[in-house]
Design a protein around this motif. Structure first.
Motif, PDB file in Angstrom:
ATOM      1  N   CYS A 196      91.763 109.893 171.355  1.00 50.09           N
ATOM      2  CA  CYS A 196      92.505 108.851 171.693  1.00 50.09           C
ATOM      3  C   CYS A 196      91.825 107.867 172.905  1.00 50.09           C
ATOM      4  O   CYS A 196      92.204 106.877 173.207  1.00 50.09           O
ATOM      5  N   ILE A 197      90.851 108.478 173.539  1.00 53.94           N
ATOM      6  CA  ILE A 197      90.175 107.560 174.702  1.00 53.94           C
ATOM      7  C   ILE A 197      89.416 106.432 174.044  1.00 53.94           C
ATOM      8  O   ILE A 197      89.502 105.526 174.429  1.00 53.94           O
ATOM      9  N   SER A 198      88.838 106.671 172.991  1.00 52.59           N
ATOM     10  CA  SER A 198      87.901 105.565 172.720  1.00 52.59           C
ATOM     11  C   SER A 198      88.678 104.886 171.450  1.00 52.59           C
ATOM     12  O   SER A 198      89.238 105.659 170.525  1.00 52.59           O
ATOM     13  N   HIS A 199      88.606 103.642 171.299  1.00 50.62           N
ATOM     14  CA  HIS A 199      89.112 103.000 170.150  1.00 50.62           C
ATOM     15  C   HIS A 199      88.233 101.815 169.892  1.00 50.62           C
ATOM     16  O   HIS A 199      87.703 101.069 170.965  1.00 50.62           O
ATOM     17  N   GLY A 200      88.168 101.267 168.606  1.00 49.45           N
ATOM     18  CA  GLY A 200      87.523 100.175 168.472  1.00 49.45           C
ATOM     19  C   GLY A 200      88.656  99.149 168.116  1.00 49.45           C
ATOM     20  O   GLY A 200      89.691  99.513 167.760  1.00 49.45           O
ATOM     21  N   LEU A 201      88.003  97.996 167.962  1.00 47.10           N
ATOM     22  CA  LEU A 201      89.210  96.875 167.690  1.00 47.10           C
ATOM     23  C   LEU A 201      88.405  95.822 166.649  1.00 47.10           C
ATOM     24  O   LEU A 201      87.531  95.157 166.739  1.00 47.10           O
ATOM     25  N   ASN A 202      89.004  95.839 165.483  1.00 49.99           N
ATOM     26  CA  ASN A 202      88.594  94.661 164.564  1.00 49.99           C
ATOM     27  C   ASN A 202      89.435  93.578 164.527  1.00 49.99           C
ATOM     28  O   ASN A 202      90.727  93.674 164.796  1.00 49.99           O
ATOM     29  N   THR A 203      88.596  92.310 164.414  1.00 52.26           N
ATOM     30  CA  THR A 203      89.367  91.065 164.398  1.00 52.26           C
ATOM     31  C   THR A 203      89.184  90.708 162.978  1.00 52.26           C
ATOM     32  O   THR A 203      88.313  90.774 162.203  1.00 52.26           O
TER      33      THR A 203
END
Lengths: 476, 716
Positions: B144-151
């Motif tokens: 849960c700590i790391s997440h990515g964000l796609n646009t």
């Protein structure tokens, strides 16, 4: 010597039960991992007729007081609906869905295996007896030389991957198989009520076992499988022509005379069988009538079940060959080809019945194999049945040709079929022809199996006759 | 053979039976011819390759003039500049760049949404191939700590009905935007801005700016999974339980002033017709601007050939780019390949002088290049690991490729850079315009092919011949061995003196047709062991802090222990009522069953992943065919037999998967720096991608090797 043999026998029995228990455990293990396998959605396992998911849907509709046949989801019997339906909705916390149904199928499989075993023991007794009568003394005196075909057949049935997959994959075919095997068992034991019950239920559930009426009549009339009747007559001629110098031959002659008793067609059990059949069918029809009374009555029932089977309405892919054919054929030829395809099964019945009338159990096996090849919605459960029955004739069919080829073929096709399906449906790089090719290969394998097993059986009969003819020739 | 001899006196069998008997009785010759022909055909494939052509008429590539102009180039430059300026700032929290891109997108009037995803560790799904892509993916442990964000930006097509879409993917690392990544974003943005204005668009355009912090593939795959698997309220609640929803969206909204169209929900735009992954690398090329195409997806699946054709056609004939596909560099300088190429070339000349219409010769240089390309095509397909983020699309039956555009010189010169952007933009515009013409899915052209150059391919009908020839000898040899085993055994002779005895013999317990059951049991046991071996790494990799070498050693030890245990458990209870004295010739039956199993396995694999099956067949077929007890050969002291012993030993050594791996690796990359752990790492990389090759090695190749070794050391 004696205790040693006994201990050996005991060991063998233990061995059998060990494997039976192992097969049950194996099934239970598989039932607990249903998500990973996803067998219930495979077209090889669950057809429109045998899928438990459809049954659950039908039950749901019925609970909502709608016709279970509404929406072309369910096409099975209303009796099965009221038997298995309540089990489909019952969930136990923390257990896989449909656990109770799976357990029912496992029990059905075990009962099937036990019935096959009992039938096999019956057949084997008859086999040993007739060998003795035909003076193949050497053979009959060595008990170890004859394989306990009942045990083998039961284990083949239980450990056949097809059976396991059909059982774990939530298809109702174990129940259908149970009815068929029950009728065969009843007929072998010459219990007309049981045979009639099994036959009526089997016909009611899946229609195609109706053709088993011929082996039933033969079984009840003549008794179980024996070498051809001609052989016994020949044997007697040899005995009579030979002036008996001592008592032993007289004894034997008596035996021969006694042996003729079961070879006369006895009408009594057959008539019993028919009486019971009509009784049971009326009973089943009444039950069905009650359960579908408010949904259009019996006619609707027939249209939705037998009509669905005979007119091949569902063209979703399965391991048979009909779906492809009827997806391609022009609509105005459809009726003609429906008649041709179903007539195919009927055409083969009579010649086979004439040729194999002395072996009604084997005849039943051949009929089941043929119908499972040409039926409209075949599944691996049907193959499981006839492969299990094949084990009953392991002594007679020991010299079958191409056995290794058939084995490899079955393994190859059953592995290739899911891959081709995947290629077609999920990866989109293949097409329907890929999957149909495996279906055709499968049908060819079944044809080879039937042809080779029948010819091996006939060869076996010939082999039994050979010493007799030579004895006779020597005399003349 | 036994059957044939029995039948000859009776009557002449049917021609097809006679043909079979003939083949079986000459199985040795037949297998040698077949194997040689198979290898030769494989070597001939570069010659047999056909030129590609665009099969779907509706596509009409390059029929319209490009609308992409210098105005769009300046747009691209604007984005690139602001991205690089953002990067030079010390406080780049990652979200900054996404916000910037979203701002630019929303200025164009596109629908924008963010897609947050959690990277998941690769897990072993052995049956992944047989199920559809989404099954069982909901219950996985995510960090849960790391997440990515796609646009994601979507343009709705003015002429479309919103049921189809074309996807542009630009992977970039949001923490540190490199110059190449910035350029690829610039190109995609300029094309995107052009497409907002055009009137011909019939399919929606999705521009996925994939956050490649945790790998390009993972980002694209996560987005695709969410695109195809709608999350219902129950599931989202479940997810919320797992990971507290961080307020990324709010954060982004608060920060931006111009957010008008940012959507909280997941935006969709119909089924995807095609996906193009755009990448830019710079300064590596010596001659001219070039375009590399990567197409291999998981398990050697390829996109439709038409897609590659379009890109190739437009790049070569419209934009003047040099198109490349992967080559195996070490093969280009190969001596024997050059010689072979020259031989083929001269053969072609001879053929041409005989009949001018025969044109099958190709220049030796082309042959070597073709062979190197073919080898790399085979290798990457056989590996079963996708060569880029386009691989994720193939799991959803979407044709996708990665286009890597690289420039000749470093792009410092402004005019040079503008020219590069113009060409790249025009190429992508052309491809999109062509795909836009597509009426349904790509279906006209091939899915199963190997590339020998960007404009040449070998179709399934041709390359199957090489494989079919190679494996054709297996069933024939199996049949002949099977017949042999029955013929030799004296106790099962057919003609006996007394009829009584013969009758009893023929009816006795181990009838001749069921003798194979014992051998089949053994083979089944070994294959079961193979399955156990291939599932062992699943448990071994749970052991914390394990170097590849130790894991490998543990694996080998466990595997070698499990074989005797398994045979103890199953073997003893199997042999009921069967007096199983080791018979002298029962190795023939064993070999026959082994070969049959290998045949089934290879055929199965050729359907799943052809390249694996081809390479596997090259290794396994000679090994299976040659295997013969060493004792027999050594006993008769002849040179020929000793040669066979040497061959057997060599093949047996090569056939052992780790040994084969090290030899091949050494041959291609040199023996320096090879450690035992390499094999483990290699296997781990394969199975973490759920490649069918892994299962093939564990469940077909390894058991067959064990059985062959068993035959070699058979006591007879």
């Amino acid at each position: 010597m004696e205790p040693k043999e006994q201990s050996k026998e005991k060991k063998e029995k233990l061995w059998f039960w060990n494997w039976v228990i192992a097969s049950v455990i194996f099934r239970l293990v598989l039932i607990y991992f249903p998500k990973n396998l996803n067998l219930a959605s495979r077209p090889e396992v669950s057809t429109p007729l045998t899928s438990l998911r459809r049954l659950a849907e039908g039950y749901w509709l019925k609970q909502l007081s709608m016709s279970p046949y509404a929406g072309s989801m369910y096409h099975g019997s209303p009796l099965l609906l009221s038997l298995l339906g309540p089990l489909t909705v019952k969930r136990i916390e923390g257990q896989p869905d449909h656990l109770l149904c799976s357990l029912v199928f496992v029990i059905a499989d075990i009962v099937n295996a036990m019935l096959i075993r009992a039938t096999g023991q019956n057949l084997q007794m008859e086999y040993t007896r007739s060998l003795k009568l035909l003076d193949h003394v050497k053979l009959s005196e060595k008990p170890g030389k004859i394989i306990p075909s009942g045990d083998i057949a039961a284990l083949v049935y239980l450990w056949n991957p097809f059976t396991i997959v059909a059982c774990v994959g939530l298809s109702t075919s174990p129940i259908e198989n149970l009815a068929i095997i029950l009728s065969l068992y009843g007929a072998c034991k010459r219990q007309a009520p049981l045979a009639a019950f099994g036959w009526v239920i089997a016909t009611h559930l899946s229609l195609y076992p109706a053709i088993l009426i011929i082996p039933m009549i033969l079984l009840l009339g003549y008794g179980t499988d024996t070498p051809p009747r001609k052989l016994f007559l020949q044997r007697r001629n040899v005995e009579v022509g030979d002036n008996p110098p001592n008592d032993r031959c007289c004894e034997r002659e008596e035996v021969v005379h006694r042996s003729e008793v079961p070879h006369v067609f006895s009408w009594r059990p057959v008539i019993h069988f028919f009486c019971w059949t009509s009784l049971w069918s009326v009973y089943v029809l009444v039950l069905c009538g009650i359960s579908v009374k408010q949904y259009g009555g019996l006619w609707e029932l027939f249209k939705r079940t037998y009509g669905f089977m005979l007119t091949v309405q569902d063209l979703s892919p399965n391991i048979g060959v009909l779906w492809y054919f009827f997806a391609e054929v022009f609509d105005f030829f459809r009726n003609f080809f429906l008649i041709v395809f179903h007539g195919n099964i009927l055409f083969m019945m009579l010649p086979l019945a004439i040729r194999l009338k002395h072996r009604p159990c084997f005849l039943a096996f051949v009929y089941i194999a043929i119908s499972s090849m040409l039926k409209s919605y075949p599944s691996v459960g049907d193959s499981a049945l006839y492969l299990g029955l094949l084990g009953l004739f392991v002594n007679e069919l020991a010299d079958m040709q191409f056995s290794f080829f058939l084995f490899c073929g079955y393994v190859g096709v059953s592995l290739l079929s899911p891959v081709m399906h995947n290629l077609w449906i999920w990866r989109g790089t293949g097409n329907a022809n890929f999957y149909f090719a495996t279906a055709m290969a499968y049908a060819c394998l079944q044809i080879i199996l039937v042809v080779e097993s029948v010819s091996a059986m006939l060869n076996h009969d010939r082999k039994l006759r050979k010493p007799l003819t030579e004895l006779q020739d020597g005399k003349n | 053979m036994a059957e044939s001899e029995a039948e000859v006196p009776k009557a002449k069998p049917r021609p097809i039976v006679r043909l079979g008997i003939f083949l079986i009785s000459h199985s040795c010759l037949f297998s040698v011819i077949c194997c040689t022909a198979g290898v030769l055909t494989l070597l001939l494939l570069p010659v047999l390759a056909k030129n590609t052509y665009i099969s779907e008429n509706a596509l009409m590539p390059g029929s319209a003039n490009p609308m992409f102009s210098s105005q769009e180039v300046s747009e691209a430059n604007r984005l690139v500049k602001s991205l690089t300026s953002l990067d030079s700032k010390p406080v780049g929290s990652g979200i900054e760049s996404q916000r910037l891109i979203a701002e630019y997108m929303s200025d164009l009037g596109a629908e924008i949404s963010y897609h947050k995803f959690y990277p998941r560790s690769n897990q072993f799904h052995p049956l992944h191939f047989f199920s559809y892509p989404d099954s069982g993916s909901t219950r996985e442990n995510v960090s849960c700590i790391s997440h990515g964000l796609n646009t994601v930006g979507i343009i709705r097509a003015p002429r479309g009905d919103g049921k189809e879409a074309i996807v542009l993917v630009t992977p970039y690392n949001s923490l540190k935007v490199g110059p190449g990544e910035a350029l690829s974003l610039g190109i995609a943005y300029s094309v995107f801005s052009l497409l907002t204005q055009v009137t011909w668009l019939a399919k929606d355009i999705i521009w996925l700016v994939a956050d490649s912090r945790y790998g390009e593939y993972a980002a694209v795959n996560a987005w695709l999974r969410d695109y195809h698997m709608p999350v219902f309220s129950g599931l989202s609640a479940l997810k919320a339980e797992i990971c507290p929803v961080s307020n990324v969206h709010n954060e982004l909204k608060e920060n931006s002033v111009t957010e008008r169209k940012i959507n909280d929900g997941f935006r969709r735009a119909g089924t995807m017709a095609t996906a193009l992954v755009i990448k830019v690398t710079d300064g590596s090329e010596h001659f001219e601007d070039s375009l590399s195409i990567y197409a291999e997806a998981s398990n050697g699946q390829m996109p439709n050939l038409d897609l590659i054709n379009i890109v190739n056609y437009l790049a070569v004939h419209r934009q003047g780019l040099r198109v490349k596909v992967e080559k195996m560099r070490s093969l280009i300088n190969c001596k024997w390949l050059k010689i072979l190429g020259e031989i083929l070339q001269s053969l072609g000349h001879v053929a041409k002088s005989l009949n001018p219409q025969w044109k099958f010769g190709i220049p030796a240089k082309d042959y070597v290049e073709g062979a190197a390309t073919l080898a790399s095509s085979l290798y990457y397909q056989a590996l079963g690991v996708p060569t880029g983020p386009h691989g994720a699309f193939r799991d959803y039956e979407i044709d996708a490729i990665t286009m890597e555009i690289s420039s000749r010189v470093a792009l410092n010169n402004k005019a040079r850079k503008n020219d590069f952007l113009l060409r790249g933009g025009r190429l992508i515009e052309g491809v999109i315009r062509t795909v836009n013409n597509l009426l349904e899915k790509f279906h006209q052209s091939f899915f199963l092919y190997l590339l020998t150059s960007p404009s040449k391919f070998v179709s399934v009908g041709v390359y199957m011949i090489a494989f079919a020839l190679l494996v054709a000898s297996l069933p024939v040899v199996a049949a002949s061995l099977y017949a042999d085993a029955h013929k030799v055994d004296p106790s099962f002779g057919i003609d006996k003196s007394t009829p009584q005895a013969s009758a009893t013999d023929e009816l006795s317990i181990t009838p001749r047709s069921c003798k194979w059951l014992n051998a089949a049991k053994k083979v089944f046991l070994v294959h079961l062991w193979g399955a156990v071996v291939s599932f062992l790494p699943y448990f071994i990799c749970q052991i914390p802090s394990c170097t590849p070498t130790t894991s490998f050693v543990v694996w080998v030890l466990l595997s070698s222990f499990s074989l005797p245990i398994l045979s103890l458990i199953l073997g003893s209870s199997f042999s009921y009522g069967r007096p199983s004295q080791p018979q002298k010739r029962d190795w023939t039956l064993l070999k026959s069953v082994t070969i049959s199993a290998a045949f089934i396995g290879l055929c199965l694999m050729s359907v799943i992943n052809f390249a694996t099956a081809e390479i596997g067949a090259l290794l396994m077929v000679p090994m299976c065919l040659m295997a013969q007890p060493l004792k027999l050969d050594i006993r008769s002291r002849k040179l020929r037999k000793f040669l066979r012993v040497a061959c057997n030993l060599a093949l047996g050594f090569l056939g052992f998967p780790p040994a084969g791996f090290f030899v091949l690796k050494g041959a291609f990359e040199g023996f320096g720096g090879i450690t035992v752990g390499d094999f483990w790492s290699w296997l781990e990389s394969i199975w973490s991608w759920s490649s069918a090759t892994y299962l093939y090695i564990g469940m077909v190749h390894l058991p067959c090797w064990v059985l062959c070794i068993h035959v070699l050391f058979h006591p007879c």
